[in-house]
Enzyme design. Structure first.
Site, PDB file in Angstrom:
ATOM      1  N   ASP A 219       0.820  -1.210   0.000  1.00 15.42           N
ATOM      2  CA  ASP A 219       0.000   0.000   0.000  1.00 15.42           C
ATOM      3  C   ASP A 219       0.858   1.265   0.000  1.00 15.42           C
ATOM      4  O   ASP A 219       0.540   2.246  -0.666  1.00 15.42           O
ATOM      5  CB  ASP A 219      -0.918   0.026   1.235  1.00 15.42           C
ATOM      6  CG  ASP A 219      -2.082  -0.932   1.099  1.00 15.42           C
ATOM      7  OD1 ASP A 219      -2.207  -1.569   0.046  1.00 15.42           O
ATOM      8  OD2 ASP A 219      -2.870  -1.046   2.055  1.00 15.42           O
ATOM      9  N   ASP A 225       8.671   3.361   8.284  1.00 20.77           N
ATOM     10  CA  ASP A 225       8.173   3.177   9.655  1.00 20.77           C
ATOM     11  C   ASP A 225       7.646   1.778   9.936  1.00 20.77           C
ATOM     12  O   ASP A 225       7.328   1.457  11.082  1.00 20.77           O
ATOM     13  CB  ASP A 225       7.151   4.248  10.042  1.00 20.77           C
ATOM     14  CG  ASP A 225       5.846   4.177   9.263  1.00 20.77           C
ATOM     15  OD1 ASP A 225       5.728   3.345   8.338  1.00 20.77           O
ATOM     16  OD2 ASP A 225       4.941   4.975   9.578  1.00 20.77           O
ATOM     17  N   CYS A 365       1.271   4.749  11.846  1.00 25.37           N
ATOM     18  CA  CYS A 365       0.659   5.306  10.638  1.00 25.37           C
ATOM     19  C   CYS A 365      -0.560   6.176  10.933  1.00 25.37           C
ATOM     20  O   CYS A 365      -0.902   7.045  10.130  1.00 25.37           O
ATOM     21  CB  CYS A 365       0.237   4.182   9.702  1.00 25.37           C
ATOM     22  SG  CYS A 365       1.537   3.023   9.258  1.00 25.37           S
TER      23      CYS A 365
END
Length: 375
Positions: A219, A225, A365
């Site tokens: 995605d 991260d 996120c």
């Protein structure tokens, strides 16, 4: 207030996440074509995350007009809830990247010590490869947050998401070639040009490029991260597996080699802490069937490997908000490893973080830290 010039030219730099915060921002999930069962399970997970963070620092959750009452009713009273329209709730990527400066620059007319970068955004890949077709509301999220806080805004046309960068606050930035050099972001810029943008806007002097991010993180095209983060200057934490048959193994070994041979902006060799990934975990039929299928968003298919990583935690003021996936062996080990890496922080495990991963991200996120005003 929009500012001409770059943050670095005005004396600003991006502080590390482990430096003091004044605030944390989250969005509120609702779109049924990404969050299963009308986002109800995800909303429960967001409440857990927001509540955990609020024990360490103030939290604001932004919800759409149709969801404001629902969010307000589910969240503790001490958490601020503001109305804000958005296409989805990934505030790490659509919110501002905050920058700070300790003293007023001689050449700058700005007085504030905290400002924000408003990067361009294209839903992680644009019309052909992005996660949804309309991101017009997400383009306004950073500007709205900076407006609420009355902070200067540095607009930027370069497409970049906050999850693709991690800094140590002392001049070093971690990122991945898989993401920032992907042609679905800035095909007109080469590696050297992108690095110059990072230096001018984040105030860094050294960029360490890992070739790839976490296996299955399609995605975001391999955000840093999910793969690697700074624990403190000179110390990084890396997603790892010992299973040589796992496609992640090659990526982890590759990243370990790069990090082992790199030095940071201060010339230090990096110490590396390995943090084992869970699973592997896969989306079930029940989970996939709970997501509305339409032509607006990327489909969520049963059997898809989830981009689950314990590195995708949030560093709060004195706390680590750590995802837990129901894989007891690795959940428990992650708590131990992270606790040892952050001896002065309380590690809070969030059960049910799998609900966030199902939609393509994790705790880091959905959060965006606002740094404290420097002394």
């Amino acid at each position: 207030m929009d500012i001409n010039g770059t943050p670095a030219s005005h004396g600003y730099h991006m502080p590390a996440e482990f430096e003091p915060h004044s605030h944390c921002w989250l969005g509120w999930p609702e779109r049924p074509d990404n969050w299963r069962d009308n986002a109800l399970p995800a909303q429960h997970a967001f409440v857990k995350v927001a509540t955990a963070i609020s024990k360490f620092e103030p939290v604001t959750v932004c919800a759409s007009a149709s969801q404001w009452i629902n969010a307000r009713n589910q969240l503790p009273e001490h958490i601020r809830v503001v109305e804000m329209s958005m296409n989805d709730s990934w505030f790490r990527d659509t919110g501002p990247t905050f920058v700070v400066r300790k003293s007023r620059s001689i050449t700058s007319t700005l007085k504030g010590k905290v400002a924000g970068i408003d990067w361009n955004f294209n839903s992680w890949g644009g019309i052909d490869e992005g996660c949804y077709l309309d991101w017009s509301l997400d383009l306004l999220v950073a500007r709205k947050i900076l407006g609420i806080e009355k902070l200067p805004r540095f607009p930027q046309s370069v497409i970049l998401e906050g999850g693709s960068i991690h800094v140590d606050g002392e001049g070093t930035c971690l990122t991945t070639e898989e993401c920032l050099l992907n042609k679905n972001r800035n095909p007109h810029l080469n590696k050297e040009q992108i690095e110059e943008v990072l230096k001018a806007y984040l105030g860094v002097t050294k960029v360490i490029w890992l070739p790839r991010g976490l296996h299955g993180d399609d995605d975001t095209n391999g955000h840093i991260d999910n793969m690697c983060c700074f624990v403190k200057p000179g110390l990084v934490m890396l997603s790892w597996t010992d299973d040589e048959t796992d496609p992640q193994y090659e990526r982890s070994v590759e990243a370990f080699s790069v990090l082992s041979n790199a030095t940071d902006a201060r010339g230090r060799n990096l110490e590396i802490v390995k943090l084992h990934i869970p699973g592997p975990l896969f989306m079930t039929d029940e989970e996939a069937n709970g997501v509305l299928t339409d032509d607006e968003a990327k489909p969520r298919l049963a059997g898809t490997r989830l981009a689950a990583s314990y590195v995708n935690f949030y560093i709060a003021n004195g706390g680590i908000i750590l995802p837990q996936f129901g894989d007891q062996k690795w959940d428990d080990e992650a708590v131990i490893v992270v606790s040892q890496a952050f001896p002065n922080h309380e590690v809070v495990g969030i059960e049910g973080a799998r609900e966030i991963v199902l939609a393509g991200g994790n705790i880091h996120c959905i959060t965006q830290q606002q740094p404290a005003t420097p002394e």
